[in-house]
Design an enzyme around this catalytic site. Structure first.
Site, PDB file in Angstrom:
ATOM      1  N   CYS A 111      20.314  16.740  10.156  1.00  0.00           N
ATOM      2  CA  CYS A 111      20.662  16.078  11.674  1.00  0.00           C
ATOM      3  C   CYS A 111      20.276  14.529  11.678  1.00  0.00           C
ATOM      4  CB  CYS A 111      19.984  16.824  12.482  1.00  0.00           C
ATOM      5  SG  CYS A 111      20.415  16.198  14.136  1.00  0.00           S
ATOM      6  N   GLY A 114      34.742  21.696  12.216  1.00  0.00           N
ATOM      7  CA  GLY A 114      34.020  21.840  13.307  1.00  0.00           C
ATOM      8  C   GLY A 114      34.647  20.661  14.374  1.00  0.00           C
ATOM      9  N   GLY A 129      32.830  18.677   6.224  1.00  0.00           N
ATOM     10  CA  GLY A 129      32.920  17.513   6.603  1.00  0.00           C
ATOM     11  C   GLY A 129      34.280  17.190   6.774  1.00  0.00           C
ATOM     12  N   GLY A 130      35.010  16.734   7.702  1.00  0.00           N
ATOM     13  CA  GLY A 130      36.470  15.968   7.908  1.00  0.00           C
ATOM     14  C   GLY A 130      37.424  16.953   7.880  1.00  0.00           C
ATOM     15  N   ASN A 152      19.031  23.368   9.017  1.00  0.00           N
ATOM     16  CA  ASN A 152      19.694  22.261   9.177  1.00  0.00           C
ATOM     17  C   ASN A 152      18.633  21.007   9.130  1.00  0.00           C
ATOM     18  OD1 ASN A 152      20.811  19.746  10.510  1.00  0.00           O
ATOM     19  ND2 ASN A 152      21.135  20.449  12.302  1.00  0.00           N
ATOM     20  N   ASN A 188      26.761  17.003   6.064  1.00  0.00           N
ATOM     21  CA  ASN A 188      26.690  17.045   7.538  1.00  0.00           C
ATOM     22  C   ASN A 188      27.300  15.337   7.851  1.00  0.00           C
ATOM     23  OD1 ASN A 188      25.634  17.103  10.145  1.00  0.00           O
ATOM     24  ND2 ASN A 188      23.778  18.140   9.738  1.00  0.00           N
ATOM     25  N   GLY A 218      34.584  14.183  11.377  1.00  0.00           N
ATOM     26  CA  GLY A 218      36.071  14.205  11.484  1.00  0.00           C
ATOM     27  C   GLY A 218      36.672  13.611  10.285  1.00  0.00           C
TER      28      GLY A 218
END
Lengths: 306, 251
Positions: free
Chosen positions: A131, A267, A245-246, A128, A193, A218
């Protein structure tokens, strides 16, 4: 119909992966979204020491998504290995588990990888380096090609577990970062991310989040993240790529695959709809049937060949 | 076990300014739900609300959950606009519950605004006639008419337009002059909960408070609904709470 997919040499029963930070330590959703139904699940990012996380409020809703500033809250490596991983493995013997590593320094990343390489349950690492919510260890790696190159090459020297690098959308040159990661031996790149964002409460005349800013996730970020995945695949067609992503429906997941991704992380959509995975798998099977695709390889990257 | 269930709206009654009592039939969830638990409702996608909306449950009847919902934004507006027969997706039971208080012990249930919900449920379940339940609001328009609630409820308003004059903690303080509960349970705005923490520690009465925080997953996965703990660190309101011992959390 074969939904199997391969990210490099890493085999997945289906191309869908639970994104880190949205699937807890893999036991929280229980039967609502069982780990074994996913191609793989990525547990919450782990750091060397416990991180309490950022000052609340830590999340808020925006149009077509949310902003979070959790701040990499996690139990720390020791407890992760002693409690969280065994609990996950006991409940989900048939699941494929990926660990997300969050280091503030190169040494911390290497320390995490060295220790977690001993854990049988972990089949890959996701670094990661993107972030947006902590001062160190997030984007100062992800936006810096030299730091990324050094991190990946050092990591590859000490572990035989596949190393994936989750890149940030907040750089002017995501292709450059992906390129150095590939050159340094990354087994895959995850694009992307959350995008740094904020919200202001007009009645209280102040930012909503305790940390002022956070990461947007989202459906709001889907088109922007898709473009980056596409650009990386265009530039590096041989590099195994994971879209992130999304994605909140099968149609968006298929777009990532057409852009060149071998797998797709999901996610935030699971927060809204725990059975998103079921819907997405169903859509993918129907789509492949309709289009006459026998496998993911049949249509992976098709849109990038134009 | 947490269940995702397609609920059917049985009734939706506007009982005060922007305040609705809504009953939703969800047989699987309603058999498991306990006072303090909450459910998350998925607002219709036409509302533009992205995430689910969490609500503590105010009671159970004939396979339906009773909810107390104030229309304060696009998600709650869409939910409070539902008509009997409409469907809405419900996830639950979520979170922990109040302890099982001994039946012969006397409870005071102190609620502010929609925070009254879990206390109405606890009041029903505990059922000791010596229990007292207090529902506070800023002004009378925020509180429902007597016909909609049990006659055992005492009201209080900040401006004195209905029931006791003052906030819930002021009124409870007056009660303490000639009465005393074995336990207190409270839910409402942060100011009320802080007041209850203070009161409970001052009078050495064991108290539980149900906290509220913006939630994303509602399942303990995202750590978005953090509340600071007295011992340091944070708890997740959705999974470690929403009910905490009064002194456990820092408000």
């Amino acid at each position: 119909m074969n939904l199997n997919s391969k990210v490099g040499s890493f085999e997945l029963a289906n191309p869908f992966i639970a994104a880190s930070g949205t699937y807890g330590y893999g036991t929280e959703y229980g039967d609502l979204s069982p780990a074994k139904e996913w191609g793989a699940v990525i547990l919450k990012s782990v750091s060397r020491n416990l991180r309490p996380g950022n000052v609340p409020p830590r999340c808020c809703e925006v149009d077509s998504g949310m902003i979070n500033s959790i701040g990499l809250a996690n139990v720390g490596l020791e407890k992760f290995m002693a409690e969280k991983l065994p609990a996950f493995a006991a409940e989900n013997p048939d699941a494929t588990c990926i660990a997300s590593l969050a280091g503030e320094t190169l040494d911390e990343f290497l320390y995490l990888a060295e220790n977690l390489s001993k854990a049988k349950a972990i089949k890959a690492f996701e670094l990661n380096i993107s972030c947006p919510n902590v001062a160190k260890g997030g984007m100062h790696f992800g936006a810096d090609c030299n730091a990324s190159r050094q991190l990946v090459s050092e990591m590859k020297k000490i572990t035989s577990i596949p190393v994936w690098v989750k890149v940030t959308p907040s750089t002017t040159d995501p292709v450059g970062v992906a390129t150095v990661c590939a050159e340094a031996g990354a087994d895959a790149v995850v694009a992307t991310n959350t995008i740094p964002a904020m919200k202001i409460d007009i009645n209280r005349c102040r930012p909503v989040l305790g940390n002022i800013t956070g990461g947007l996730s989202g459906p709001a970020i889907f088109p922007a993240s898709l473009r980056i995945a596409y650009m990386i695949h265009k530039a590096l067609p041989k590099l195994p790529l994971v879209g992130c992503g999304g994605v909140d429906c099968g149609e968006k997941a298929v777009q990532y695959i057409l852009a060149g991704c071998s797998a797709v992380e999901i996610g935030t959509a699971t927060f809204r709809q725990p059975d998103t995975l079921v819907q997405v798998k169903k859509f993918l099977a129907e789509y492949m049937d309709k289009m006459g695709f026998k496998s993911i390889e049949d249509f992976k990257g098709l849109a990038a060949r134009i | 076990m947490k269940v995702q269930e397609n609920g059917k709206v049985v009734s939706n009654t506007g009982v005060a300014l922007n305040l609705h009592f809504i009953e939703i039939k969800v047989p699987k969830i309603s058999t498991q739900i306990k006072p303090g638990n909450f459910v998350s409702l998925l607002p219709p996608s036409s509302s533009g609300a992205f995430l689910r909306r969490p609500f503590s449950v105010a009671g159970v009847q004939d396979g339906s959950l009773k909810l107390v919902i104030r229309d304060i934004g696009k998600g709650t507006h869409a939910i409070t606009s539902l008509a009997p027969g409409d469907c809405i997706e419900v996830l639950g039971p979520l979170g922990n519950s109040y302890p099982d208080f001994e039946p012969d012990k006397k409870l005071w249930l102190l609620g502010g605004g929609t925070g009254i919900a879990s206390l109405l449920f606890l009041h029903d379940v505990h059922g000791n006639p010596a229990d007292r339940i207090l529902w506070g609001g800023k002004t009378k328009d925020e509180l429902p008419m007597e016909t909609w609630v049990s006659s055992s409820i005492t009201f209080a308003t900040d401006d004195g337009t209905r029931g006791g004059h003052g906030n819930v903690v002021d009124v409870a303080r007056r009660w303490l002059k000639d009465d005393r509960p074995d336990y207190i349970a409270a839910c409402g705005p942060r100011g009320l909960l802080k007041g209850v923490q203070q009161l409970a520690s001052e009078y050495k009465i064991p108290a539980w408070i149900s906290c509220e925080e913006f939630m994303a997953c509602g399942m303990g996965a995202c750590a978005g609904c953090a509340v600071p703990l007295a011992v340091g660190g944070y708890a997740r309101v959705c999974a470690d709470g929403p009910v905490f011992k009064a002194g456990e959390v820092l408000l």
